[in-house]
Design a protein around this motif. Structure first.
Motif, PDB file in Angstrom:
ATOM      1  N   VAL A   1       0.828  -1.205   0.000  1.00 63.87           N
ATOM      2  CA  VAL A   1       0.000   0.000   0.000  1.00 63.87           C
ATOM      3  C   VAL A   1       0.861   1.253   0.000  1.00 63.87           C
ATOM      4  N   ASP A   2       1.998   1.213   0.691  1.00 66.33           N
ATOM      5  CA  ASP A   2       2.888   2.373   0.712  1.00 66.33           C
ATOM      6  C   ASP A   2       3.569   2.568  -0.634  1.00 66.33           C
ATOM      7  N   THR A   3       3.950   1.466  -1.272  1.00 68.30           N
ATOM      8  CA  THR A   3       4.577   1.546  -2.595  1.00 68.30           C
ATOM      9  C   THR A   3       3.621   2.182  -3.600  1.00 68.30           C
ATOM     10  N   VAL A   4       2.376   1.722  -3.614  1.00 72.51           N
ATOM     11  CA  VAL A   4       1.389   2.265  -4.557  1.00 72.51           C
ATOM     12  C   VAL A   4       1.081   3.717  -4.231  1.00 72.51           C
ATOM     13  N   ARG A   5       0.889   4.006  -2.956  1.00 73.67           N
ATOM     14  CA  ARG A   5       0.528   5.375  -2.547  1.00 73.67           C
ATOM     15  C   ARG A   5       1.610   6.371  -2.932  1.00 73.67           C
ATOM     16  N   GLN A   6       2.869   5.979  -2.785  1.00 71.63           N
ATOM     17  CA  GLN A   6       3.971   6.899  -3.073  1.00 71.63           C
ATOM     18  C   GLN A   6       4.101   7.232  -4.557  1.00 71.63           C
ATOM     19  N   LEU A   7       3.479   6.421  -5.413  1.00 74.45           N
ATOM     20  CA  LEU A   7       3.518   6.703  -6.842  1.00 74.45           C
ATOM     21  C   LEU A   7       2.622   7.877  -7.219  1.00 74.45           C
ATOM     22  N   GLY A   8       1.575   8.102  -6.421  1.00 73.57           N
ATOM     23  CA  GLY A   8       0.671   9.213  -6.686  1.00 73.57           C
ATOM     24  C   GLY A   8      -0.050   9.102  -8.018  1.00 73.57           C
ATOM     25  N   LEU A   9      -0.438   7.900  -8.410  1.00 76.36           N
ATOM     26  CA  LEU A   9      -1.109   7.706  -9.691  1.00 76.36           C
ATOM     27  C   LEU A   9      -2.534   8.248  -9.632  1.00 76.36           C
ATOM     28  N   PRO A  10      -2.911   9.082 -10.577  1.00 76.66           N
ATOM     29  CA  PRO A  10      -4.261   9.658 -10.559  1.00 76.66           C
ATOM     30  C   PRO A  10      -5.341   8.591 -10.709  1.00 76.66           C
ATOM     31  N   GLY A  11      -6.382   8.695  -9.885  1.00 73.96           N
ATOM     32  CA  GLY A  11      -7.503   7.781  -9.977  1.00 73.96           C
ATOM     33  C   GLY A  11      -7.260   6.400  -9.426  1.00 73.96           C
ATOM     34  N   VAL A  12      -6.129   6.178  -8.777  1.00 76.89           N
ATOM     35  CA  VAL A  12      -5.786   4.851  -8.245  1.00 76.89           C
ATOM     36  C   VAL A  12      -5.992   4.834  -6.734  1.00 76.89           C
ATOM     37  N   ASP A  13      -6.801   3.900  -6.259  1.00 75.46           N
ATOM     38  CA  ASP A  13      -7.026   3.693  -4.832  1.00 75.46           C
ATOM     39  C   ASP A  13      -5.935   2.754  -4.317  1.00 75.46           C
ATOM     40  N   ALA A  14      -5.008   3.282  -3.532  1.00 71.97           N
ATOM     41  CA  ALA A  14      -3.844   2.502  -3.113  1.00 71.97           C
ATOM     42  C   ALA A  14      -4.239   1.261  -2.319  1.00 71.97           C
ATOM     43  N   GLU A  15      -5.253   1.360  -1.478  1.00 68.95           N
ATOM     44  CA  GLU A  15      -5.634   0.216  -0.659  1.00 68.95           C
ATOM     45  C   GLU A  15      -6.257  -0.892  -1.511  1.00 68.95           C
ATOM     46  N   VAL A  16      -7.077  -0.504  -2.476  1.00 65.08           N
ATOM     47  CA  VAL A  16      -7.677  -1.499  -3.365  1.00 65.08           C
ATOM     48  C   VAL A  16      -6.606  -2.182  -4.210  1.00 65.08           C
ATOM     49  N   GLU A  17      -5.699  -1.386  -4.769  1.00 70.51           N
ATOM     50  CA  GLU A  17      -4.636  -1.951  -5.604  1.00 70.51           C
ATOM     51  C   GLU A  17      -3.724  -2.866  -4.798  1.00 70.51           C
ATOM     52  N   ALA A  18      -3.416  -2.479  -3.563  1.00 74.29           N
ATOM     53  CA  ALA A  18      -2.556  -3.310  -2.716  1.00 74.29           C
ATOM     54  C   ALA A  18      -3.199  -4.662  -2.437  1.00 74.29           C
ATOM     55  N   GLU A  19      -4.525  -4.675  -2.255  1.00 73.15           N
ATOM     56  CA  GLU A  19      -5.238  -5.943  -2.044  1.00 73.15           C
ATOM     57  C   GLU A  19      -5.135  -6.835  -3.275  1.00 73.15           C
ATOM     58  N   VAL A  20      -5.312  -6.235  -4.454  1.00 70.87           N
ATOM     59  CA  VAL A  20      -5.229  -6.996  -5.704  1.00 70.87           C
ATOM     60  C   VAL A  20      -3.831  -7.590  -5.871  1.00 70.87           C
ATOM     61  N   ILE A  21      -2.816  -6.771  -5.618  1.00 72.37           N
ATOM     62  CA  ILE A  21      -1.428  -7.217  -5.757  1.00 72.37           C
ATOM     63  C   ILE A  21      -1.119  -8.335  -4.756  1.00 72.37           C
ATOM     64  N   SER A  22      -1.539  -8.154  -3.517  1.00 69.80           N
ATOM     65  CA  SER A  22      -1.253  -9.154  -2.487  1.00 69.80           C
ATOM     66  C   SER A  22      -1.902 -10.486  -2.815  1.00 69.80           C
ATOM     67  N   GLN A  23      -3.140 -10.460  -3.340  1.00 71.40           N
ATOM     68  CA  GLN A  23      -3.803 -11.710  -3.696  1.00 71.40           C
ATOM     69  C   GLN A  23      -3.059 -12.408  -4.825  1.00 71.40           C
ATOM     70  N   ALA A  24      -2.589 -11.627  -5.788  1.00 75.31           N
ATOM     71  CA  ALA A  24      -1.809 -12.212  -6.890  1.00 75.31           C
ATOM     72  C   ALA A  24      -0.515 -12.822  -6.368  1.00 75.31           C
TER      73      ALA A  24
END
Length: 224
Positions: free
Chosen positions: A58-81
């Motif tokens: 979640v910290d890695t995704v959040r630090q990217l500052g990607l527009p329209g990206v929910d860091a917590e949702v993306e981190a869950e997707v990545i962790s499951q993968a």
């Protein structure tokens, strides 16, 4: 046979271990998953991949500052993968035997991985989690903040300044330093030595922990 005391006559109340890159290697699996995710988001892989290690997803995704990206949702997707892909995950040389030699109440695991992912990787590497097991789910602020190591020391009932942290990544090394602990760098997954003033070992083969009558731990390297 000669013995090299890695910290002189210093002894420790407990050992605190990072997981990825320290007790096991998961680089192949992690970079497969993160490469696929980064490609979907148009990131420069060569620049992005080296920034992954030692931090919560979640910290890695959040630090990217990607527009329209929910860091917590993306981190869950990545962790499951990552949970579903543990191919190539294996222990760092001698890690299982080294951990088995330690008193159960004198060591803890402090990882930036969520608990489910940590358990999947430990299982793939043939490593048993300890009683004190701090994951990304347990802290609000991840490494390089010291919170995880401070929590592990508290759960073990020891002073963080009396602990030895085993780490491999800059974020984790900084977390150990900020906790007030001593640090040992594990270089098994590095292609080049880290720029660090801390003692370092390549793996656990030939590394021995001794326990004194009062339960304190010392660390030495045995060479033929």
């Amino acid at each position: 046979m000669t013995t090299d005391a890695l910290f002189g006559d210093r002894s420790f109340a407990a050992f605190l271990f990072d997981m990825d890159g320290t007790l096991l290697t998961s680089i192949e699996a992690a970079e497969r998953v993160w490469s696929a995710w980064a490609t979907r988001h148009g990131l420069d892989l060569a620049a992005f991949l080296p920034t992954l290690h030692g931090k919560r997803a979640v910290d890695t995704v959040r630090q990217l500052g990607l527009p329209g990206v929910d860091a917590e949702v993306e981190a869950e997707v990545i962790s499951q993968a990552e949970i579903e892909d543990v191919e190539g995950v294996r222990e760092i040389g001698g890690a299982a035997s080294f951990l088995a030699s330690l008193p159960a109440d004198r060591w803890a695991l402090v990882t930036s991985a969520p608990r489910a992912l940590a358990l999947a990787r430990l299982g793939a590497a043939g490593l048993t989690p300890p009683a004190v097991f701090v994951t990304a789910d347990d802290v609000t602020i991840g490494k390089p903040a010291p919170d995880g190591y401070l929590m592990a020391a508290k759960r073990l009932g020891v002073d963080p300044a009396e602990c030895l942290v085993f780490e491999d990544a800059p974020a984790g090394i900084e977390a150990g330093e900020r906790a007030g602990a001593s640090v040992l760098v594990i270089q098994a997954t590095h292609t080049a030595p880290l720029d660090s003033s801390h003692p370092a070992i390549d793996h656990y083969e030939g590394v021995r922990a001794s326990t004194s009558s009062d339960g304190r731990l010392t660390l030495s390297r045995v060479a033929a």
